[in-house]
Design an enzyme around this catalytic site. Structure first.
Site, PDB file in Angstrom:
ATOM      1  N   TYR A 129      47.458  71.332  75.142  1.00  0.00           N
ATOM      2  CA  TYR A 129      46.545  70.972  76.236  1.00  0.00           C
ATOM      3  C   TYR A 129      47.274  71.313  77.538  1.00  0.00           C
ATOM      4  O   TYR A 129      48.222  72.091  77.535  1.00  0.00           O
ATOM      5  CB  TYR A 129      46.202  69.480  76.075  1.00  0.00           C
ATOM      6  CG  TYR A 129      45.094  68.956  76.944  1.00  0.00           C
ATOM      7  CD1 TYR A 129      43.860  69.616  77.030  1.00  0.00           C
ATOM      8  CD2 TYR A 129      45.256  67.775  77.671  1.00  0.00           C
ATOM      9  CE1 TYR A 129      42.842  69.116  77.822  1.00  0.00           C
ATOM     10  CE2 TYR A 129      44.235  67.267  78.459  1.00  0.00           C
ATOM     11  CZ  TYR A 129      43.036  67.945  78.535  1.00  0.00           C
ATOM     12  OH  TYR A 129      42.032  67.438  79.310  1.00  0.00           O
ATOM     13  N   ARG A 182      35.783  78.134  86.068  1.00  0.00           N
ATOM     14  CA  ARG A 182      36.754  77.344  86.853  1.00  0.00           C
ATOM     15  C   ARG A 182      37.721  76.679  85.872  1.00  0.00           C
ATOM     16  O   ARG A 182      37.655  75.484  85.631  1.00  0.00           O
ATOM     17  CB  ARG A 182      36.005  76.292  87.689  1.00  0.00           C
ATOM     18  CG  ARG A 182      36.858  75.617  88.731  1.00  0.00           C
ATOM     19  CD  ARG A 182      36.309  74.247  89.089  1.00  0.00           C
ATOM     20  NE  ARG A 182      36.243  73.351  87.942  1.00  0.00           N
ATOM     21  CZ  ARG A 182      37.254  72.606  87.509  1.00  0.00           C
ATOM     22  NH1 ARG A 182      38.423  72.648  88.105  1.00  0.00           N
ATOM     23  NH2 ARG A 182      37.100  71.808  86.460  1.00  0.00           N
ATOM     24  N   LYS A 200      40.463  71.087  73.700  1.00  0.00           N
ATOM     25  CA  LYS A 200      39.802  69.783  73.845  1.00  0.00           C
ATOM     26  C   LYS A 200      39.378  69.239  72.491  1.00  0.00           C
ATOM     27  O   LYS A 200      39.522  68.042  72.203  1.00  0.00           O
ATOM     28  CB  LYS A 200      38.553  69.922  74.732  1.00  0.00           C
ATOM     29  CG  LYS A 200      38.870  70.181  76.176  1.00  0.00           C
ATOM     30  CD  LYS A 200      38.901  68.908  76.991  1.00  0.00           C
ATOM     31  CE  LYS A 200      39.367  69.183  78.402  1.00  0.00           C
ATOM     32  NZ  LYS A 200      39.337  68.056  79.285  1.00  0.00           N
ATOM     33  N   GLU A 272      32.443  71.878  80.157  1.00  0.00           N
ATOM     34  CA  GLU A 272      33.868  71.935  80.497  1.00  0.00           C
ATOM     35  C   GLU A 272      34.152  73.122  81.410  1.00  0.00           C
ATOM     36  O   GLU A 272      33.810  74.263  81.092  1.00  0.00           O
ATOM     37  CB  GLU A 272      34.665  72.080  79.194  1.00  0.00           C
ATOM     38  CG  GLU A 272      36.135  71.844  79.335  1.00  0.00           C
ATOM     39  CD  GLU A 272      36.467  70.400  79.722  1.00  0.00           C
ATOM     40  OE1 GLU A 272      37.334  70.245  80.603  1.00  0.00           O
ATOM     41  OE2 GLU A 272      35.888  69.463  79.157  1.00  0.00           O
ATOM     42  N   ASP A 273      34.783  72.852  82.550  1.00  0.00           N
ATOM     43  CA  ASP A 273      35.280  73.900  83.446  1.00  0.00           C
ATOM     44  C   ASP A 273      34.197  74.893  83.905  1.00  0.00           C
ATOM     45  O   ASP A 273      34.426  76.102  83.967  1.00  0.00           O
ATOM     46  CB  ASP A 273      36.467  74.634  82.806  1.00  0.00           C
ATOM     47  CG  ASP A 273      37.722  73.753  82.828  1.00  0.00           C
ATOM     48  OD1 ASP A 273      37.668  72.663  83.414  1.00  0.00           O
ATOM     49  OD2 ASP A 273      38.755  74.150  82.255  1.00  0.00           O
ATOM     50  N   ASP A 295      33.223  66.508  81.390  1.00  0.00           N
ATOM     51  CA  ASP A 295      34.555  65.900  81.429  1.00  0.00           C
ATOM     52  C   ASP A 295      35.187  66.010  82.818  1.00  0.00           C
ATOM     53  O   ASP A 295      35.904  65.120  83.247  1.00  0.00           O
ATOM     54  CB  ASP A 295      35.457  66.552  80.381  1.00  0.00           C
ATOM     55  CG  ASP A 295      36.750  65.770  80.181  1.00  0.00           C
ATOM     56  OD1 ASP A 295      36.683  64.525  80.115  1.00  0.00           O
ATOM     57  OD2 ASP A 295      37.821  66.393  80.103  1.00  0.00           O
ATOM     58  N   ASP A 296      34.910  67.108  83.523  1.00  0.00           N
ATOM     59  CA  ASP A 296      35.506  67.300  84.850  1.00  0.00           C
ATOM     60  C   ASP A 296      34.950  66.299  85.864  1.00  0.00           C
ATOM     61  O   ASP A 296      35.666  65.847  86.755  1.00  0.00           O
ATOM     62  CB  ASP A 296      35.255  68.733  85.342  1.00  0.00           C
ATOM     63  CG  ASP A 296      35.740  69.756  84.340  1.00  0.00           C
ATOM     64  OD1 ASP A 296      36.945  69.740  84.050  1.00  0.00           O
ATOM     65  OD2 ASP A 296      34.927  70.536  83.819  1.00  0.00           O
ATOM     66  N   ASN A 437      45.451  70.194  87.936  1.00  0.00           N
ATOM     67  CA  ASN A 437      46.130  70.837  86.803  1.00  0.00           C
ATOM     68  C   ASN A 437      46.115  72.349  86.965  1.00  0.00           C
ATOM     69  O   ASN A 437      45.247  72.887  87.640  1.00  0.00           O
ATOM     70  CB  ASN A 437      45.397  70.479  85.496  1.00  0.00           C
ATOM     71  CG  ASN A 437      45.595  69.029  85.109  1.00  0.00           C
ATOM     72  OD1 ASN A 437      46.689  68.500  85.209  1.00  0.00           O
ATOM     73  ND2 ASN A 437      44.529  68.379  84.674  1.00  0.00           N
ATOM     74  N   ASN A 481      45.403  61.466  82.501  1.00  0.00           N
ATOM     75  CA  ASN A 481      44.983  62.575  81.650  1.00  0.00           C
ATOM     76  C   ASN A 481      43.634  62.232  81.013  1.00  0.00           C
ATOM     77  O   ASN A 481      43.484  61.174  80.410  1.00  0.00           O
ATOM     78  CB  ASN A 481      46.055  62.782  80.561  1.00  0.00           C
ATOM     79  CG  ASN A 481      45.858  64.073  79.804  1.00  0.00           C
ATOM     80  OD1 ASN A 481      44.744  64.501  79.550  1.00  0.00           O
ATOM     81  ND2 ASN A 481      46.962  64.695  79.436  1.00  0.00           N
TER      82      ASN A 481
END
Length: 581
Positions: A129, A182, A200, A272-273, A295-296, A437, A481
């Site tokens: 991760y 992203r 993930k 995600e992202d 999640d972001d 991150n 985290n």
């Protein structure tokens, strides 16, 4: 069997998905046949990651499954295999080599991969991760060996349902999907963002106990605006500029419809992202029709809120007594800010609009204030308060006088010595959270935070930092985290058979995580519990999330189990080898 409609009473994980392979319900005392149909090839068995045990096949199993001569004569225990592999991994000096070795193991021997991860979580989490997964995504084309998950590109428009049916598993419970625009703080990595959903989901299994066959990583490839990748002969994605507008929306709509059609109402889709403009839009568009989670926005918010609730024991007062200043007003920043305001409303009953005034955000142009409202994106507008405009972060700190400084900018080194010293001059114990991150993008390091505040800071970061000694005292930096939250959150959603995600479920997850911080942790300055007990922590989070789903009438797995913590633990996938008959 449709993954959404029927409940199989023998299934260890409820919510209507059958445990087709006996992955959960079999124990070491209950042998199972490692195939749904019998086959006569031991050679194939050794190449099937879910069932391969390598040198751990017993003498009896070698006879029964045509493995004689295909393995050296020695029989190893799983523990000895684990010891050997950890020794080998520690020989690698380059983190990316460890990452590649772990991915090879996952492709070769699934249970051993998860056994390693569960038993050595603090050591291996940074490998599979953040931060190493960021470098892996940047170099995904070069290190690409064997495809993992599903790739859905513009070429598949009109055929997405067929593509989903190419995936061998029918009982999918969690999908993690990205469009790669992203990736962490690294920007647009296009198709190479697949490393994120894969990473993930390995944590959903290792930390949350969701079985591997129920997890599906997906990358949606609509092109990339990264010129380096477009000119790279080894790039594995579409070599075109990103599709926008109607073409993008139609592809996503087809995808969301096909997922529900193929896997049912209760498959959890984790975005995600995605870039800001799409992340907020997708969450708002599908949260009332699908079981979706970003999640972001939501996972980050939940884990940060947990740290803030836990930190009150060190800072004193309630959340409402503090002032919060964010650097970064994107998905993470606004998501965290909104959840803090919600939690304050829940605690004292005040309107959320009033609570938002305790929270200030700085974006790339400066402090978000009322005079800028017309030019702001919609998700920033609730945070435009009455104040004169301030351009620089250090001046914003001096003007707002925050007790908590949170970095979600995706840009490293923004918490300069001047900024941190300003926080220290205003507060006896300044709370500084450098959340961006990977490590290279953190707003400041643990060493800087402790040194510039003369050891008074309470510090947490998104990626891990080593313990730091300052004037004889050892400080252990906390890690905010998302891996604390999303695996347990997902398990709670699955085991209750929830059909939608509600904000109160996120608040429940935050409170559950904060409750796991003990006096012993506080003594070290920690506001998060160590990862060593992550499965226990995940079970508690899952129980609280499931309880809230039942309370809100969103759970479909009835009746509600009496002891939800015990039930969550019983649902968790175990990576211990099975005995084959």
């Amino acid at each position: 069997m449709n993954g959404g409609d029927l409940v199989d009473n023998k299934s260890a994980v409820a919510g209507g998905v059958e445990d087709m392979y006996g992955e959960d319900c079999a124990t070491m005392d209950q042998p199972l046949t490692p195939w749904t149909v019998s086959i006569a090839s031991g050679y194939s068995l050794l190449r099937e990651p879910r069932h391969n045990k390598g040198l751990a096949f017993s003498e009896k199993e070698r006879d029964a499954h045509y493995l004689r001569g295909l393995l050296p004569p020695v029989v190893f225990s799983q523990e000895l295999q684990e010891k050997k592999l950890m020794h080998n991994l520690r020989q690698y000096k380059v983190p990316l080599q460890r990452y590649m070795a772990m991915m090879d193991l996952q492709e070769r021997n699934e249970r051993l991969f998860y056994k390693l991860l569960v038993d050595n979580v603090e050591e291996l989490l940074p490998v599979v991760y953040t931060p190493t997964v960021g470098e892996a995504c940047q170099k995904y084309g070069s290190i690409f060996r064997r495809p993992q998950g599903l790739y859905i590109s513009l070429k598949e428009k009109g055929k997405i349902l067929e593509v989903l049916k190419n995936w061998p598993e029918r009982s999918v419970q969690v999908i993690v999907v990205t469009d790669g625009e992203r990736i962490l703080g690294l920007g647009d990595l296009g198709c190479q963002g697949m490393g994120i959903p894969v990473g993930k989901l390995s944590l959903y299994t290792a930390l949350g106990g969701v079985r591997p066959s129920a997890c599906l990583p997906i990358t949606i490839d609509v092109g990339t605006n990264n010129e380096t990748l477009l000119n790279d002969e080894f790039y594995i994605g579409l070599k075109q500029k990103r599709a926008r507008g109607q073409e993008y929306d139609e592809l996503l709509e087809e995808f969301m419809t096909a997922v529900k059609q193929n896997y049912g109402e209760k498959v959890l889709i984790q975005f995600e992202d995605f870039a800001n403009h799409n992340a907020f839009e997708l969450l708002s568009r599908y949260s009332s029709t699908h079981l979706v989670f970003n999640d972001d926005i939501q996972g980050t918010a939940s884990v940060v809120l947990a740290g803030l609730i836990a930190s009150l024991k060190l800072l004193g007062g309630t959340l409402a007594d503090h002032r919060f200043l964010f650097l970064g007003a994107g998905e993470a920043g606004t998501g965290i800010a909104e959840l803090i305001a919600l939690e304050i409303s829940k605690q004292n009953g005040s309107p959320i609009e009033e609570n938002r005034k305790k929270i200030w955000l700085v974006d790339s142009k400066g402090l978000i204030v009322e005079s800028r409202k017309e030019s702001l994106q919609h998700f920033k507008q609730p945070w435009a308060h009455e104040h004169e405009f301030v351009k620089d972060l250090v001046d914003a700190v001096k003007a707002i006088k925050p007790t908590v400084l949170i970095g979600t900018s995706g840009v490293g080194k923004q918490f300069t010595k001047e900024v941190v010293e300003a926080m220290a001059s205003l507060n006896e114990k300044p709370l500084i959270m450098a959340l961006s991150n990977p490590t290279s993008q953190a707003e400041c390091t643990a060493e800087e935070a402790y040194t510039w505040t003369e050891g008074r800071a309470i510090f947490a970061s998104g990626s891990p930092f080593d313990p730091f000694e300052y004037e004889g005292q050892v400080f252990v930096p906390g890690q905010a985290n998302n891996a604390y939250i999303f695996p347990g959150f997902g398990l709670g959603v699955i085991m209750s058979g929830a059909i939608r995600v509600h904000d109160d479920m996120l608040l429940a997850a935050s409170e559950a995580l904060a409750s796991q911080v003990t006096d012993e942790h506080y003594a070290k300055g920690l506001i998060y519990p160590p990862f060593t007990n992550i499965r226990k922590i995940s079970a508690h989070i899952a129980a609280k999330v499931a309880a809230k789903a039942y309370e809100l009438g969103l759970a479909s797995h009835l009746p509600q189990p009496e002891d939800l913590v015990k039930y969550a633990e019983s649902c968790m996938y175990s990576p211990v080898y099975r005995n084959y008959r």
